[in-house]
Scaffold this motif. Structure first.
Motif, PDB file in Angstrom:
ATOM      1  N   LYS A 257       0.918  -1.170  -0.147  1.00  0.00           N
ATOM      2  CA  LYS A 257      -0.013   0.086   0.159  1.00  0.00           C
ATOM      3  C   LYS A 257       1.013   1.236  -0.131  1.00  0.00           C
ATOM      4  O   LYS A 257       1.620   1.386   0.799  1.00  0.00           O
ATOM      5  CB  LYS A 257      -0.891  -0.040   1.400  1.00  0.00           C
ATOM      6  CG  LYS A 257      -2.116  -0.694   1.435  1.00  0.00           C
ATOM      7  CD  LYS A 257      -2.928  -0.444   2.333  1.00  0.00           C
ATOM      8  CE  LYS A 257      -3.941  -1.577   2.626  1.00  0.00           C
ATOM      9  NZ  LYS A 257      -4.147  -1.755   4.062  1.00  0.00           N
ATOM     10  N   CYS A 258       0.437   2.164  -0.819  1.00  0.00           N
ATOM     11  CA  CYS A 258       1.030   3.415  -0.768  1.00  0.00           C
ATOM     12  C   CYS A 258       0.793   3.811   0.547  1.00  0.00           C
ATOM     13  O   CYS A 258      -0.417   3.961   1.027  1.00  0.00           O
ATOM     14  CB  CYS A 258       0.361   4.446  -1.848  1.00  0.00           C
ATOM     15  SG  CYS A 258       1.015   6.261  -1.551  1.00  0.00           S
ATOM     16  N   GLN A 259       1.781   4.348   1.388  1.00  0.00           N
ATOM     17  CA  GLN A 259       1.900   4.981   2.862  1.00  0.00           C
ATOM     18  C   GLN A 259       1.234   6.230   2.939  1.00  0.00           C
ATOM     19  O   GLN A 259       1.032   6.718   3.995  1.00  0.00           O
ATOM     20  CB  GLN A 259       2.921   4.489   3.587  1.00  0.00           C
ATOM     21  CG  GLN A 259       3.779   3.218   3.511  1.00  0.00           C
ATOM     22  CD  GLN A 259       2.524   2.401   4.502  1.00  0.00           C
ATOM     23  OE1 GLN A 259       2.268   2.509   5.620  1.00  0.00           O
ATOM     24  NE2 GLN A 259       1.817   1.339   3.856  1.00  0.00           N
ATOM     25  N   TYR A 260       0.590   7.075   1.699  1.00  0.00           N
ATOM     26  CA  TYR A 260       0.350   8.137   2.001  1.00  0.00           C
ATOM     27  C   TYR A 260      -1.363   8.225   1.522  1.00  0.00           C
ATOM     28  O   TYR A 260      -2.142   8.716   2.342  1.00  0.00           O
ATOM     29  CB  TYR A 260       0.974   9.399   1.160  1.00  0.00           C
ATOM     30  CG  TYR A 260       2.418   9.518   1.521  1.00  0.00           C
ATOM     31  CD1 TYR A 260       2.913  10.096   2.812  1.00  0.00           C
ATOM     32  CD2 TYR A 260       3.342   8.727   0.779  1.00  0.00           C
ATOM     33  CE1 TYR A 260       3.868  10.388   3.377  1.00  0.00           C
ATOM     34  CE2 TYR A 260       4.686   9.151   1.280  1.00  0.00           C
ATOM     35  CZ  TYR A 260       5.023   9.968   2.475  1.00  0.00           C
ATOM     36  OH  TYR A 260       6.306  10.029   2.826  1.00  0.00           O
ATOM     37  N   CYS A 261      -1.646   7.392   0.450  1.00  0.00           N
ATOM     38  CA  CYS A 261      -3.042   7.562  -0.096  1.00  0.00           C
ATOM     39  C   CYS A 261      -3.799   6.203   0.132  1.00  0.00           C
ATOM     40  O   CYS A 261      -4.916   5.896   0.026  1.00  0.00           O
ATOM     41  CB  CYS A 261      -3.108   7.946  -1.455  1.00  0.00           C
ATOM     42  SG  CYS A 261      -2.222   6.466  -2.536  1.00  0.00           S
ATOM     43  N   ALA A 262      -2.827   5.251   0.844  1.00  0.00           N
ATOM     44  CA  ALA A 262      -3.563   3.753   1.133  1.00  0.00           C
ATOM     45  C   ALA A 262      -3.912   2.840  -0.006  1.00  0.00           C
ATOM     46  O   ALA A 262      -4.445   1.950   0.242  1.00  0.00           O
ATOM     47  CB  ALA A 262      -4.703   3.875   2.043  1.00  0.00           C
TER      48      ALA A 262
ATOM     49  N   ALA B 260       5.508   4.118  -1.684  1.00  0.00           N
ATOM     50  CA  ALA B 260       4.712   5.134  -1.954  1.00  0.00           C
ATOM     51  C   ALA B 260       4.207   4.919  -3.625  1.00  0.00           C
ATOM     52  O   ALA B 260       5.160   4.541  -4.344  1.00  0.00           O
ATOM     53  CB  ALA B 260       5.251   6.590  -1.785  1.00  0.00           C
ATOM     54  N   CYS B 261       2.937   5.352  -4.063  1.00  0.00           N
ATOM     55  CA  CYS B 261       2.713   5.362  -5.517  1.00  0.00           C
ATOM     56  C   CYS B 261       3.360   6.572  -6.217  1.00  0.00           C
ATOM     57  O   CYS B 261       3.883   7.432  -5.329  1.00  0.00           O
ATOM     58  CB  CYS B 261       1.323   5.625  -5.542  1.00  0.00           C
ATOM     59  SG  CYS B 261       0.488   7.140  -5.182  1.00  0.00           S
ATOM     60  N   PHE B 262       3.665   6.386  -7.240  1.00  0.00           N
ATOM     61  CA  PHE B 262       4.504   7.518  -8.076  1.00  0.00           C
ATOM     62  C   PHE B 262       3.705   8.798  -7.883  1.00  0.00           C
ATOM     63  O   PHE B 262       4.442   9.892  -7.713  1.00  0.00           O
ATOM     64  CB  PHE B 262       4.751   7.232  -9.537  1.00  0.00           C
ATOM     65  CG  PHE B 262       5.826   6.188  -9.752  1.00  0.00           C
ATOM     66  CD1 PHE B 262       7.137   6.297  -9.612  1.00  0.00           C
ATOM     67  CD2 PHE B 262       5.257   4.486  -9.586  1.00  0.00           C
ATOM     68  CE1 PHE B 262       7.919   5.209  -9.729  1.00  0.00           C
ATOM     69  CE2 PHE B 262       6.127   3.517  -9.804  1.00  0.00           C
ATOM     70  CZ  PHE B 262       7.657   4.059  -9.830  1.00  0.00           C
ATOM     71  N   PRO B 263       2.341   9.259  -8.023  1.00  0.00           N
ATOM     72  CA  PRO B 263       1.782  10.326  -7.790  1.00  0.00           C
ATOM     73  C   PRO B 263       2.299  10.837  -6.323  1.00  0.00           C
ATOM     74  O   PRO B 263       2.619  12.174  -6.268  1.00  0.00           O
ATOM     75  CB  PRO B 263       0.334  10.153  -8.078  1.00  0.00           C
ATOM     76  CG  PRO B 263       0.168   8.789  -9.044  1.00  0.00           C
ATOM     77  CD  PRO B 263       1.151   8.215  -8.593  1.00  0.00           C
ATOM     78  N   CYS B 264       1.918   9.999  -5.268  1.00  0.00           N
ATOM     79  CA  CYS B 264       2.267  10.766  -3.943  1.00  0.00           C
ATOM     80  C   CYS B 264       3.825  11.068  -3.846  1.00  0.00           C
ATOM     81  O   CYS B 264       4.058  12.040  -3.145  1.00  0.00           O
ATOM     82  CB  CYS B 264       1.753   9.556  -2.985  1.00  0.00           C
ATOM     83  SG  CYS B 264       0.240   9.521  -2.728  1.00  0.00           S
ATOM     84  N   ASN B 265       4.487  10.143  -4.362  1.00  0.00           N
ATOM     85  CA  ASN B 265       6.084  10.366  -4.077  1.00  0.00           C
ATOM     86  C   ASN B 265       6.425  11.629  -5.138  1.00  0.00           C
ATOM     87  O   ASN B 265       7.231  12.452  -4.311  1.00  0.00           O
ATOM     88  CB  ASN B 265       6.817   9.283  -4.976  1.00  0.00           C
ATOM     89  CG  ASN B 265       8.248   9.372  -4.771  1.00  0.00           C
ATOM     90  OD1 ASN B 265       9.125   9.233  -5.828  1.00  0.00           O
ATOM     91  ND2 ASN B 265       8.911   9.328  -3.646  1.00  0.00           N
TER      92      ASN B 265
END
Ligand SMILES: [Zn+2]
Length: 176
Positions: free
Chosen positions: A80-85, A115-120
């Motif tokens: 899971k992206c640790q920002y947007c889950a 993290a997913c690329f957008p959040c990163n």
């Protein structure tokens, strides 16, 4: 290549090895066979079924630390992206330095999350608090990793014969 799931004495998933290694462990008297694949392993003198799940006959001595790797961080973070889950396959997740490298952040269990690329990209070279992003949970060095994580990544498959042995750990993941 076929892999073998190694259970500890208490039937808990311990690690995964190549089937060749499992056969050596079997001949060394270190393990007993719990499940088999349908394929035969043949040599001049023997013919046995390829072991699918084996159990260690002796207690595991000491606990080895979990190796820091992309896969293991992804397993810890539940893919899971640790920002947007969002839950994503490994290929769509990237390392994110919580404290940016530019500010002295290390590439370690305690400072890396998936993290997913957008959040990163959105986070860039800032710390999460600077731009109002929140981590799902603080990153820590795990003492062990559940084998169920192999089920969490759809690009990885678990042999059918392993399912009985990794099944219970599915609950652990949901509890989080
Ligand atoms: Zn994200």
């Amino acid at each position: 290549m076929q892999s073998t799931l190694v259970l500890d004495q208490g039937y808990q998933p311990h690690r995964i090895v190549s089937w060749q290694r499992a056969v050596l462990m079997l001949f060394d008297g270190k393990v007993e066979v719990v499940e088999e694949y349908s394929d035969d392993v043949r040599s001049v003198t023997i013919s046995i079924k390829m072991p699918s799940v084996v159990r260690l006959l002796r207690a595991v001595r000491g606990k080895r630390g979990v190796k820091f790797s992309r896969m293991n961080v992804a397993i810890r973070d539940g893919f899971k992206c640790q920002y947007c889950a969002r839950k994503l396959p490994l290929g769509q997740l990237t390392y994110d330095h919580v404290v940016p490298r530019a500010s002295g952040g290390k590439t370690s269990w305690e400072n890396i999350v998936m993290a997913c690329f957008p959040c990163n990209g959105r986070k860039g070279h800032k710390s999460p608090s600077q731009i109002g992003m929140k981590l799902l949970k603080a990153p820590v060095r795990p003492a062990w990793l559940p084998v169920v994580a192999f089920k969490a990544d759809p690009s990885l498959s678990v042999p059918e014969t392993w399912l009985n042995w990794v099944y219970w750990h599915g609950k652990l993941e949901q509890d989080e």
